[in-house]
Design an enzyme around this catalytic site. Structure first.
Site, PDB file in Angstrom:
ATOM      1  N   ASP A   1     -24.210  24.463  45.342  1.00 52.85           N
ATOM      2  CA  ASP A   1     -24.433  25.051  44.027  1.00 52.85           C
ATOM      3  C   ASP A   1     -25.906  25.372  43.822  1.00 52.85           C
ATOM      4  OD1 ASP A   1     -21.753  24.653  43.349  1.00 52.85           O
ATOM      5  OD2 ASP A   1     -22.145  22.641  42.561  1.00 52.85           O
TER       6      ASP A   1
ATOM      7  N   TYR B   1     -23.055  14.046  52.194  1.00 55.60           N
ATOM      8  CA  TYR B   1     -24.032  14.296  51.132  1.00 55.60           C
ATOM      9  C   TYR B   1     -24.701  12.986  50.718  1.00 55.60           C
ATOM     10  CZ  TYR B   1     -22.121  18.977  50.028  1.00 55.60           C
ATOM     11  OH  TYR B   1     -21.725  20.294  50.069  1.00 55.60           O
TER      12      TYR B   1
END
Length: 265
Positions: free
Chosen positions: A53, A111
């Site tokens: 994003d 992540y």
């Protein structure tokens, strides 16, 4: 035609995410493609292992491209990094056979989400961490993180606009730990849904603030409704740190990031 895999580090602060957007909107993918196209003297299309994003960072985003241009690997790296903006860097490059695909051959992605938990915001880490000034029940958050491990339907923890056909994912590990004033969520899965990590982190932060108990996560999963969960954590503290592939591809494995945290492997 040659195929190359590349490892990319970038700060997402100035970009509307990884994927190429409409004209006039800066993306990491398009920025790198323009530079590689100049070096190759032909149009280059970059295929990334995943999407990030706006505002999300990466320490080792894997991608690949095909080209007719013949350059030494060092030439690709030095040429690209001399022309790329300072917030994007090619860390490694390797020639591959055509069987390799950065997205479709990936077996897992990983992540880290970094929270700075202190009374005052850190000016030098602006948009590199998420600042939380409230006191958090860290031990409770650590226990809660493990609830996300295993195979689950993550419908509740994906964005309403998520385009994935099905919401079931297998999370190999979901661990939260303290590192000084930092809280770090480390999560690895076979794949991620849009906003999945940020929504999980948002849930953990609300648990840490005493808004609900750990067992309420079970009810969130059962609801299969985004409205059943809490906030979406900001993109600032999120880092794509690793992508995993079958051993046959023998890709470089740089130290896990973000590097400024100096975390153990």
């Amino acid at each position: 035609m040659q195929r190359y895999a590349v490892g990319i580090e970038f700060s997402g602060i100035q970009y509307r995410g990884w994927q190429t957007q409409q004209p006039g909107v800066a993306s990491v993918q398009e920025t790198i493609e323009l530079v590689l196209s100049k070096i190759a003297d032909e149009p280059i299309t970059l295929h990334g292992a995943g999407r990030t994003d706006a505002g999300v960072h990466a320490t080792n985003m894997v991608a690949h491209f095909d080209t007719n241009a013949i350059r030494p690997e060092r030439g690709w790296i030095m040429g690209a990094n001399s022309q790329l903006p300072k917030d994007i860097s090619i860390q490694w490059i390797k020639q591959m056979d055509e069987e390799f695909h950065a997205r479709f051959k990936a077996t897992a992605r990983r992540y880290r989400y970094v929270v700075y938990n202190a009374p005052h915001r850190p000016a030098l880490l602006h948009k590199q961490v998420t600042h939380i000034y409230q006191k958090l029940d860290v031990q409770k958050m650590i226990k809660a993180a493990s609830k996300f491990e295993g195979t689950h339907n993550f419908e509740t923890f994906r964005a309403a606009a998520c385009q994935s056909n099905q919401p079931v994912r297998h999370v190999k590990h979901c661990r939260l730990f303290e590192h000084g004033r930092y809280l770090v969520l480390d999560i690895q899965a076979d794949g991620f849904l849009h906003h999945m990590v940020r929504n999980i982190m948002g849930c953990l932060l609300e648990i840490g603030q005493g808004m609900y108990e750990i067992d309420h996560i079970d009810a969130m999963f059962a609801a299969e409704d985004r409205k059943a969960a809490g906030i979406t954590a900001p993109p600032d503290g999120l880092y794509f740190i690793q992508c995993y592939y079958p051993e046959q591809f023998d890709l470089p494995q740089p130290p896990l990031g973000p590097h400024w945290l100096n975390l153990p492997e």
